[in-house]
Design an enzyme around this catalytic site. Sequence first.
Site, PDB file in Angstrom:
ATOM      1  N   ASP A 287       0.872  -1.176   0.000  1.00  0.00           N
ATOM      2  CA  ASP A 287       0.000   0.000   0.000  1.00  0.00           C
ATOM      3  C   ASP A 287       0.911   1.229   0.000  1.00  0.00           C
ATOM      4  O   ASP A 287       2.098   1.144   0.295  1.00  0.00           O
ATOM      5  CB  ASP A 287      -0.952  -0.016   1.199  1.00  0.00           C
TER       6      ASP A 287
HETATM    7  C1  BGC Z   1      -5.067   3.159  -0.085  1.00  0.00           C
HETATM    8  C2  BGC Z   1      -5.117   2.147  -1.212  1.00  0.00           C
HETATM    9  C3  BGC Z   1      -4.962   2.865  -2.533  1.00  0.00           C
HETATM   10  C4  BGC Z   1      -3.658   3.611  -2.530  1.00  0.00           C
HETATM   11  C5  BGC Z   1      -3.338   4.330  -3.822  1.00  0.00           C
HETATM   12  C6  BGC Z   1      -3.876   4.086  -0.186  1.00  0.00           C
HETATM   13  O1  BGC Z   1      -4.024   5.174   0.654  1.00  0.00           O
HETATM   14  O2  BGC Z   1      -5.063   2.506   1.160  1.00  0.00           O
HETATM   15  O3  BGC Z   1      -6.335   1.446  -1.161  1.00  0.00           O
HETATM   16  O4  BGC Z   1      -5.054   1.951  -3.577  1.00  0.00           O
HETATM   17  O5  BGC Z   1      -3.685   4.568  -1.490  1.00  0.00           O
HETATM   18  O6  BGC Z   1      -4.113   5.434  -3.990  1.00  0.00           O
END
Ligand code: BGC
Length: 755
Positions: A287
């Site tokens: 993540d």
């Molecule tokens: C989220 C993810 C997301 C990623 C990219 C993170 O803050 O937890 O679900 O895909 O950002 O935007």
Amino acid sequence: MSADQQAREKSMKHDAAILLALAALPCLAAAAESARPWLDKSLDPDRRAALVLKEMTQKEKLNWVSSHFGADHGGNKTKKVPEALPFSAGYVPPLPRLGLPALFLTDAGIGVATQNTTTPRERTALPSGIATAATWNRKLAYEGGRMIGFEARASGFNVMLAGGMNLMREPRNGRNFEYGGEDPLLAGVMVAEQVRGIESNHVIATIKHYALNAQETGRFELDARIDPAALRMSDLFAFQVALEMTDAGSFMCAYNRLNGPYGCEHPWLLNTVLKGDWGFKGFVMSDWGATHSTVEAANAGLDQQSGFEFDRSRYFGGALEEAVESNFVPQKRLDDMALRILRTMFAKGVVDHPVKEGGAIDYDAHGRISQADAEEGIVLLKNAGKLLPLSTSAKKIVVIGGHADKGVLAGGGSSLVYPRGGNAVPGLLPATWPGPIMYYPSSPLKAIQARVPGAQVAFDDGTDPARAARLAAGADVVLVFATQWVGEALDATSLALPDNQDALIAAVAAANPKTAVVLENSGPVMMPWVDRVAGVVEAWYPGTNGGEAIARVLFGEVNPSGRLPATFPAAESQLPRPKLDGDPAKPEERFTVDYHEGAAVGYKWFDLKGYKPLFPFGHGLSYTQFGYSDLKAQLVDGKVQVRFTVTNTGGVAGKDVPQVYVSPLSAKWESPKRLAGWDKVDLAPGASTSVTLSIDPRLFGMVRGSASTWHVAGGRYQVKLARHAQDDAARTVTIQLPAQVLDAAGHPLKTKTKG
Ligand code: BGC
């Protein structure tokens, strides 16, 4: 870099120059292609990945193992790389020398999102993930995935960070709307269908957030504590089901820690379970901001550091190169990281079907797909005195609150899709991430008015309960739209509706009992007024055509057929954690969340404790009735096969969701019963259909310790055909099962003779 590697890199560049020159001459292009055998589409993806890996320099391998964020990063004051698509989630540069395209990454589960408000791309939004789960309709989930995957490709993306799977252990979790509810089988199957739909466009989907990212408060540091066997039977089972159904391209490891280590440097989660026990062939991306190390993370099984600008360091850049040179990370691990990414690019068609921005999108057709999903996801929770469906001969309808005159609510955070036509209610706070609070311009009020042109349809914004109540008195029917906005990084502080809406509903219902409440929310909420209103309609966040979908259900143009994918508790004291752990004001603080309920998530916890919820898992009413008969269960080729007949015994056509639950009569499980299967059937009045379901044998078993096997105790089991998880009138049959040990995938290892 060693002298050897330098020489190799030089010779590669030389080869590349020759190949480019060759490719420029059409007559010699074929020769150039034959020098790049991995571009041969007839070879299998494993072979193609192995062939191209052999040709790569160390730098080229490293190219794949980290991605840039696709927008400016305010916190780290970094600017977006120019090649990334504007306001996108991520970017990995191409390797033209080898004919390998760039990766363009976009969020997420309801459509093509935008990471910033400046110049959003405007796309079709599906209803929230939990709404799609509430359809219990695999085909709709697939179609929705296919549609958003198409829009991703047409927008220039070939990786979609969609496949949100975290089980609802915490009804206050601000991202419940992105996920598939509380049951591992339902969530696993429904999310898998969406992933299949997305990947049918040659777009890599991403199952996330692996694992136990069950709340947003303290998500970067919290340590989720759980017994590993319980985890395998609950959250991990959902991920496993989805992987088995999809061969998904990528998995995203989560921010939180799990029994100690962070999810993205967790050898047991990544290497042992995902890549070992389940045989995952894709790649694990972190993540954004979830990578904390080079050596630990790489050796634990992380393959790609995502949006490295979010992390303290580019752990998978120069640091990884050095770690490999000094053998803290074996060369074969780096090769495996690159190989997994390349293999996925070949397997999912990303190399053979290059993306191009600016593809045509049929927004009307896509709006209809979103609407069909919303219509089947809407759950009719209560309908006293047959208040619904509304009659088109009503003289006076009063609509109150929820900005129903303007549009329908969406959830906040990285998954937010900006609609065509812009925000219907601009200016609400928070304006910045995880905001803005977004209303899609699909007004329920206008859709209602269009159906009763001769009637008086009055609207009150609901800010003054007494005023709204005065307007409501004497109307044929009153519809109160109640909203609850939540978003990523932001849990609900309680399950109560915010902004005095409980008082509003109570006042309106006191003035006119012919009141129905339409909820636009993420998940379970308290309804202190439930006995005083005639109707409750759960519309979730219903997507870009939500207003139309709600009106069609209210007027009976669509017979409601959604079923709750999560238990609605009667009180927060019924929850395994009556109070949310952690302090939103201290996001850096480490604390533990004790998931002592283990695998007894949602209705399983309620069964175990004997609690009566406000509305049970699986519940949902219809404008018709269904009868069940001829329930039979038998063993067919080692699997329990359940057969029964469903009949529409009412006066209108409708869809039903017969649900099969299984329980042990002598063995001890984590909870009294488990959902083992369901179907969605569409029946004309008086019509019947026969349903056959084959039950996954693991649903009769228990996992022990940290092993991957499932143990089925020999003995009798009850098979229940029910309307929801607390259906006292459910039909039951029993079946005798032999003792068995099943491997991780549910195949028998051996049959014991005694139970
Ligand atoms: C989220 C993810 C997301 C990623 C990219 C993170 O803050 O937890 O679900 O895909 O950002 O935007």
